[in-house]
Scaffold this motif. Structure first.
Motif, PDB file in Angstrom:
ATOM      1  N   MET A  20      30.763  78.320 128.285  1.00 51.14           N
ATOM      2  CA  MET A  20      31.927  78.750 129.051  1.00 51.14           C
ATOM      3  C   MET A  20      31.592  80.000 129.859  1.00 51.14           C
ATOM      4  O   MET A  20      31.873  80.087 131.047  1.00 51.14           O
ATOM      5  N   ARG A  51      28.676  81.088 130.816  1.00 39.81           N
ATOM      6  CA  ARG A  51      27.697  80.803 131.867  1.00 39.81           C
ATOM      7  C   ARG A  51      28.385  80.374 133.165  1.00 39.81           C
ATOM      8  O   ARG A  51      28.018  80.800 134.259  1.00 39.81           O
ATOM      9  N   PHE A  52      29.429  79.561 133.022  1.00 42.27           N
ATOM     10  CA  PHE A  52      30.118  79.047 134.205  1.00 42.27           C
ATOM     11  C   PHE A  52      30.887  80.157 134.921  1.00 42.27           C
ATOM     12  O   PHE A  52      30.919  80.221 136.146  1.00 42.27           O
ATOM     13  N   LEU A  53      31.489  81.026 134.121  1.00 45.21           N
ATOM     14  CA  LEU A  53      32.231  82.138 134.716  1.00 45.21           C
ATOM     15  C   LEU A  53      31.292  83.097 135.439  1.00 45.21           C
ATOM     16  O   LEU A  53      31.587  83.579 136.534  1.00 45.21           O
ATOM     17  N   PRO A  59      41.739  78.286 127.659  1.00 45.13           N
ATOM     18  CA  PRO A  59      41.435  78.942 126.382  1.00 45.13           C
ATOM     19  C   PRO A  59      40.307  79.962 126.466  1.00 45.13           C
ATOM     20  O   PRO A  59      39.805  80.386 125.432  1.00 45.13           O
TER      21      PRO A  59
END
Lengths: 382, 250
Positions: free
Chosen positions: A1, A3-5, A227
């Motif tokens: 999660m 990494r994507f942000l 979340p």
């Protein structure tokens, strides 16, 4: 999660029209311009001379003053009141009045007083100018004595020839040595201070404004309804700016070396470690402000308020030790004050981590407190 | 409402006396209702009636002042983060990233919801295809027309295949053709078993819902199927139902 942000933040920064340019231009502006603009050296003092004696001694004295690197070519006035009006009109900074019979009295060994009057609107400049002029006069009298000794070939009458304003017996010579910055180079003093400002702007302002801009755009709501954990989101905002901070710091170090030959006396590793600690402190503070702001305007204003107070009180431009006691007490909660001291100690003295343990301890305290506050004040729901 | 429970279908949204007070203003005043799996639940009301506030509480964005609510089996007051993992949400304001490309928005939200790389790329391809956006894969979102943005936002909201999706005035400000296409997407999602909770001001859209509630001044004034409501008020269209309710004194 996470990494994507993080990926998203970097993409946005690269696509930003302003930020990549800032990374290149900011350290250059800070290093090229600021050490000169923020220079407190007093030079080109405009001297006004009222020479009531008009003798060879008085002319020699004024020439000596004009010839020094601190004073520009002197202007001459007939009376003290005329000279004062040149100060009032802003044409001169300091008046040297030489009394009538200056030369005669000197030759006869009578002590005479000269008058030095300086414009103290800028108190610091005024007193520095006066002390420069006094030292020129002292030097003049010392030279005068020497020449008398040579001329008369005897030393018996020297003491009676003590001229003019010199209050100091010539037998005592004070030699001051400036430790750590022997040439009293103002740039050497300013550069570490400017690094403090650079870290504050990059680490404190940018991520905070970025978060508030997401609030304004409404995109933060879309994130808050997922979340994703608070801490994950916050780190995804901070890490890119920390990276940028390190790039800018490195550029700044290179520029300081290339432009001024200034290199930290202490270790570079230590410089980066301590800078990172301060980066955490200021980004924590920035986040606290952004969490409590709804708009960019609000965040900017609050941020400027704090930064201005913190910078002016940090000892960057004026020494903390000459601030009133109450100000020094308030300053004990100013992280910038500690970091300015740290940077100067590392740059100028080469202090090691062990020498700085008190400062580091306090900085850890700030980092912990602000980070905790930042995480607690970030709300995914209200 | 009890009839639904008797059918032994567990409601996916269960709300009891839910209240939100801002200072002295009661935005949502003790509302209670249930939404069943697979329903398209229309949440209607005039501006300022409390629809968005109620919806934000259900999504875990706002904490209820009092009352209880369960979404996908999780308590909205105690487990808002677990609620968030099981729902999709599309805000009134377009809130995807303008400075990211279409595929990058899919990738970001897919990643946030914990999809794996392969799932993300597969879902993205499928959705681009369904939307007819395959040409726009690399387009910056800011340069898409409004109607397209809304369709994209809906697809991103359901990228993780949630049990429920909340849509807050999803068709505001778009032309009738785009609205129609948008409702086709909603039907498609409902057929796949996603429960739809949607607010709208368009009464023709209300007709498409399985059941609707009409909110006024923080309370729910009516809740039934569109057909039953029209029967009850003795009118021919939802427009008139809404008008009668809105003009009656609460």
């Amino acid at each position: 999660m996470f990494r994507f942000l993080l990926e998203k933040e970097f993409k946005q920064i690269v696509r930003n029209r302003f930020l990549p340019k800032l990374i290149l231009v900011y350290p250059v502006v800070m290093m090229v311009l600021m050490p000169w603009a923020a220079n407190l050296d007093v030079k080109d003092i405009r001297l006004c001379v009222v020479d009531n004696d008009n003798s060879s001694y008085s002319r020699a004295l004024t020439q000596k003053a004009s010839g020094s690197e601190y004073f520009s070519e002197a202007i001459y006035k007939e009376s003290f009141s005329e000279a004062i009006s040149t100060i009032e009109r802003g044409e001169s900074d300091i008046i040297l009045e030489i009394p009538l019979d200056f030369e005669k009295d000197l030759v006869n060994g009578v002590n005479r007083e000269l008058s030095i009057s300086s414009n103290a609107v800028d108190g610091m400049r005024g007193s520095i100018a006066a002390s420069y002029l006094a030292s020129v006069v002292n030097e003049f009298s010392a030279e005068l004595m020497e020449s008398k000794i040579v001329n008369r070939g005897s030393s018996s009458v020297v003491s009676s020839a003590m001229p003019a304003s010199s209050a100091m017996p010539s037998s005592i010579e004070i030699v001051s040595l400036s430790k750590f910055n022997p040439s009293m180079d103002y740039k050497l003093f300013m550069v570490p201070g400017l690094i403090v400002i650079i870290i504050t702007i990059i680490g404190g302002f940018l991520p905070a404004l970025n978060i508030v801009s997401e609030k304004e755009a409404g995109t933060i709501e879309q994130i808050n309804v997922t979340p994703v954990r608070k801490i994950t989101f916050i780190f995804s905002k901070l890490i890119p700016y920390w990276v940028i901070g390190f790039i800018i710091l490195t550029n700044t170090l290179i520029l300081a070396k290339v432009l001024y030959g200034i290199v930290p006396v202490g270790s570079i590793f230590e410089f980066y470690i301590l800078s990172f600690l301060f980066l955490i402190v200021v980004s924590g503070l920035g986040l606290v402000i952004s969490n409590n702001s709804r708009t960019m305007q609000q965040a900017m204003f609050v941020m400027f308020f704090f930064m201005l107070v913190m910078i002016l009180m940090s000892g960057l431009f004026t020494p903390v030790s000459s601030m009133p006691v109450w100000a020094q007490v308030i300053n004990s909660i100013n992280p910038m004050k500690y970091f300015t001291e740290i940077m100067r100690m590392v740059f100028l003295k080469g202090s090691g981590l062990a020498d700085l343990y008190k400062h580091i301890f306090i900085m850890f305290g700030f980092a912990g407190a602000f980070s905790l506050w930042a995480v607690l004040s970030y709300r995914k729901n209200s | 409402m009890n009839s639904h429970l008797e059918n032994n279908i567990k409601p996916v949204i269960y709300v009891e006396n839910l209240t939100k007070i801002f200072g002295k203003f009661t935005a949502v005043n003790s509302i209670s209702f249930e939404v069943n799996k697979g329903e398209i639940f229309g949440f209607l009301g005039a501006n300022g009636a409390g629809k968005t506030t109620a919806m934000k509480m259900l999504c875990g964005l706002l904490k209820p002042t009092s009352g209880r609510g369960f979404v996908a089996g999780f308590d909205i007051s105690k487990e808002p983060e677990r609620v968030k993992a099981s729902i999709g949400y599309m805000s009134q304001r377009f809130s995807l990233y303008d400075d990211l490309r279409v595929w990058e928005n899919f990738r970001l939200f897919g990643g946030i919801y914990g999809l794996k790389e392969r799932e993300i790329s597969e879902t993205t391809e499928r959705m681009l295809h369904e939307l007819g956006f395959t040409q726009e894969r690399n387009t910056m979102v800011k340069s898409l027309p409004a109607g397209w943005k809304q369709k994209l936002a809906f697809s991103v909201a359901i990228i993780h295949n949630p049990g429920i999706v909340f849509l807050d005035e999803p068709t505001g400000g778009v032309d009738p053709k785009a609205r129609r296409q948008f409702w086709e997407l909603i039907y498609g999602a409902a057929e796949r078993g996603i429960t739809i909770f949607v607010t709208t001001h368009y009464m023709d859209e209300a007709e498409y819902c399985s059941r609707i509630s009409i909110m006024k001044d923080g309370t729910i004034d009516a809740l039934d199927t569109p057909a039953n409501l029209k029967l009850k008020y003795g009118v021919k269209s939802m427009d008139e139902v809404f008008y009668q309710l809105a003009s009656s004194k609460g």
